[in-house]
Design a protein around this motif. Structure first.
Motif, PDB file in Angstrom:
ATOM      1  N   PHE A 103       0.778  -1.249   0.118  1.00  0.00           N
ATOM      2  CA  PHE A 103      -0.043   0.066  -0.075  1.00  0.00           C
ATOM      3  C   PHE A 103       0.911   1.033  -0.129  1.00  0.00           C
ATOM      4  O   PHE A 103       1.795   1.246   0.839  1.00  0.00           O
ATOM      5  N   ASP A 107      -2.559   5.352  -0.976  1.00  0.00           N
ATOM      6  CA  ASP A 107      -3.314   4.158  -0.877  1.00  0.00           C
ATOM      7  C   ASP A 107      -4.235   4.363   0.368  1.00  0.00           C
ATOM      8  O   ASP A 107      -5.293   4.091   0.681  1.00  0.00           O
ATOM      9  N   ILE A 108      -3.225   4.368   1.277  1.00  0.00           N
ATOM     10  CA  ILE A 108      -3.774   4.646   2.713  1.00  0.00           C
ATOM     11  C   ILE A 108      -4.594   5.683   3.474  1.00  0.00           C
ATOM     12  O   ILE A 108      -5.542   5.494   3.924  1.00  0.00           O
ATOM     13  N   LEU A 111      -8.024   5.079   1.627  1.00  0.00           N
ATOM     14  CA  LEU A 111      -8.880   3.990   2.190  1.00  0.00           C
ATOM     15  C   LEU A 111      -9.329   4.555   3.655  1.00  0.00           C
ATOM     16  O   LEU A 111     -10.245   4.449   4.154  1.00  0.00           O
ATOM     17  N   THR A 112      -8.545   5.620   4.421  1.00  0.00           N
ATOM     18  CA  THR A 112      -8.776   6.307   5.532  1.00  0.00           C
ATOM     19  C   THR A 112     -10.017   6.978   5.318  1.00  0.00           C
ATOM     20  O   THR A 112     -11.086   7.091   5.883  1.00  0.00           O
ATOM     21  N   TYR A 124     -10.530  -7.243   4.616  1.00  0.00           N
ATOM     22  CA  TYR A 124      -8.867  -7.506   4.325  1.00  0.00           C
ATOM     23  C   TYR A 124      -8.572  -8.787   4.559  1.00  0.00           C
ATOM     24  O   TYR A 124      -8.752  -9.164   5.878  1.00  0.00           O
ATOM     25  N   SER A 133       4.287  -1.850   4.968  1.00  0.00           N
ATOM     26  CA  SER A 133       3.164  -1.041   4.159  1.00  0.00           C
ATOM     27  C   SER A 133       1.684  -1.621   4.567  1.00  0.00           C
ATOM     28  O   SER A 133       0.625  -1.125   5.143  1.00  0.00           O
ATOM     29  N   SER A 134       1.867  -3.054   4.535  1.00  0.00           N
ATOM     30  CA  SER A 134       0.514  -3.836   4.936  1.00  0.00           C
ATOM     31  C   SER A 134       0.268  -3.736   6.619  1.00  0.00           C
ATOM     32  O   SER A 134      -0.724  -3.882   7.090  1.00  0.00           O
ATOM     33  N   LYS A 136       1.415  -1.169   8.246  1.00  0.00           N
ATOM     34  CA  LYS A 136       0.711   0.187   8.401  1.00  0.00           C
ATOM     35  C   LYS A 136      -0.752   0.484   8.309  1.00  0.00           C
ATOM     36  O   LYS A 136      -1.499   1.001   8.886  1.00  0.00           O
ATOM     37  N   PHE A 137      -1.123  -0.508   7.234  1.00  0.00           N
ATOM     38  CA  PHE A 137      -2.450  -0.430   6.857  1.00  0.00           C
ATOM     39  C   PHE A 137      -3.387  -1.214   8.089  1.00  0.00           C
ATOM     40  O   PHE A 137      -4.331  -0.701   8.518  1.00  0.00           O
ATOM     41  N   LEU A 140      -3.902   1.079  11.029  1.00  0.00           N
ATOM     42  CA  LEU A 140      -5.121   2.173  10.929  1.00  0.00           C
ATOM     43  C   LEU A 140      -6.105   1.731  11.843  1.00  0.00           C
ATOM     44  O   LEU A 140      -6.894   2.391  12.622  1.00  0.00           O
TER      45      LEU A 140
END
Length: 475
Positions: A103, A107-108, A111-112, A124, A133-134, A136-137, A140
């Protein structure tokens, strides 16, 4: 002389007010109110599901052909998207992320906002090999991956990383109800924390204070699926978690109305495991799709009426009053309790919370308690209905447009919002009318002459008296 002068000035002011009253006009800004947009009923609801195919997913989209067929079989629409953008996500209600490992920051961010501003829901499936990055997602939503879980007793094909789970989940949830056994392969154990970056990014906490001694939650987050007695994860070298402490699925419901479901393996809904008839992965997938589009654990809120009917509120006295009546329908209940002769209500029995709010410029500026007018329960349809009235006074220093909304929520159903009921608050503005200059000059001249006459009258009278006395002397 002083009293006469004051009298003259009073007369002058009275004349000015009298004249002004004939040349003033009241300019009130009015516009036709928009018709109330009644919330679409359940039959008219037509959700669109987005399926993201990029982001380096662990499995290809062909590995999820059965998933696509199930969406078709449910009579739902879907589209594949190759980019996470507002254009691609426009008009979608849910997004499926099937094991994405990459991501971007953009992208993040998208999505936020999709979750917090658009109310979109997300599934998910966590990939086996997570990237920064995944992770980090996942952060969230307050989720931290701990490592791959295994089970040396309850597993499939002699592989301890293909775990068989038997009712190790919240059976009261409609998502998991009637499931007996599911299979998860290469599943990442998840640690659920109380710190959600998706809230802190909007300067929010997990609760919202609505008074000095009262707060309401902005998120419901809880483990949904966990390991069996022999399920294990080594979350740190030499440190282990076992059984129910090994979380393998998380459900999150946010204030925006969004739902997020995180399942710890991308294989859970892949063709290979969906097709195993001895497990309920296919049934779980159907439940998941229906849950994401809010067909399971659903609350419907319809607007019955509003007052004023045209939505125009005139603040002639500085304070106005607005109200709306809503019909709230809670579906899918197995409600056996008898309320006759007790002090219980449907609200208390179901653990529901209701709040009304005034929205101005996209922000809820005030929350207050609505009034429950009536409540009923239909044993045939297993639906509860509430008639709710939200009424409040409004006061503003200038003309504005505000919206009245109702939110119904609890930990099982999450958050459901009514449509926005529009009210236009109007404050009369008094403006000097435009008249021909001759009229204004004539009015001013008349007023001046009247005042001058009043001021000179004593002198004229005295002069006239002097003339009379002089005439008498010379006769």
């Amino acid at each position: 002389m002083t009293s006469k002068y004051h009298f003259a000035m009073a007369v002058l002011m009275a004349l000015i007010i009298l004249i002004s009253s004939t040349i003033l006009q009241v300019d009130v800004v009015t516009r036709d109110a928009k018709a109330i947009n009644i919330l679409r009923n359940k039959q008219g609801y037509n959700p669109l599901i987005a399926i993201y195919t990029e982001g380096k997913p662990e499995l290809s989209i062909t590995d999820y052909s059965d998933l696509l067929a199930i969406i078709d079989g449910l009579g739902l629409r879907y589209k594949n998207i190759s980019k996470l953008s507002f254009i691609e996500l426009a008009n979608t209600t849910s997004l499926l992320l099937l094991g994405q490992r990459e991501f971007s920051d953009a992208d993040i961010d998208t999505l936020t906002k999709y979750v917090m501003l658009s109310g979109g829901s997300i599934l998910y499936l966590v990939p086996t090999n997570l990237t920064e990055s995944s992770k980090k997602f996942l952060k969230l939503f307050g989720i931290q991956p701990l490592g791959i879980a295994y089970d040396n007793v309850s597993h499939y094909e002699n592989d301890s990383r293909i775990i068989i789970l038997n009712k190790t989940w919240h059976t009261e949830s409609h998502l998991m109800r009637d499931l007996e056994s599911i299979i998860v392969a290469n599943a990442s154990a998840l640690n659920l924390t109380s710190s959600l970056d998706i809230l802190t990014n909007f300067n929010l906490t997990n609760t919202l204070n609505i008074s000095d001694n009262r707060s309401v939650p902005l998120v419901y987050s809880s483990p949904l699926i966990w390991g069996g007695n022999n399920t294990t994860v080594e979350y740190k070298k030499g440190y282990y978690l076992y059984g129910p402490n090994v979380t393998l699925g998380v459900s999150i419901k946010l204030w925006s109305g969004s739902r997020v479901l995180v399942i710890s393996s991308p294989h859970t809904f892949a063709n290979r495991y969906i097709r195993l008839p001895q497990f309920d992965n296919e049934k779980l997938l159907k439940n998941t799709i229906r849950w994401l589009i809010k067909d399971l654990e659903s609350i419907r809120i319809a607007t019955e009426s509003r007052s004023p009917e045209d939505g125009l509120v005139y603040l002639a006295s500085g304070v106005g009053h607005i109200s709306a009546t809503f019909r709230v329908t809670i579906g899918g209940l197995d409600y056996q309790s008898n309320l006759e002769g007790s002090n219980k209500t449907l609200i208390s029995e179901l653990g529901l919370n209701l709040l009304a709010g005034i929205e101005y410029l996209g922000i809820l500026t005030r929350l207050f308690d609505p009034k429950i007018v009536n409540e009923t329960y239909n044993t045939t349809t297993k639906e509860a209905q509430l008639v709710v009235e939200a009424a409040t006074n409004v006061s503003y220093e200038r003309s504005v447009v505000v919206y009245l909304r109702l939110v119904v929520f609890n930990d099982q159903y999450g958050f459901f919002w009514s449509e926005r009921i529009r009210f236009e608050i109007l404050i009369p503005r008094v403006l000097l009318g435009k008249f021909h200059p001759v009229v204004l000059i004539a009015a001013i001249a008349i007023a001046f002459n009247v005042v001058l006459a009043i001021l000179l009258y004593p002198h004229a009278k005295k002069y006239k008296q002097s003339v009379k006395e002089f005439e008498k002397k010379i006769q």
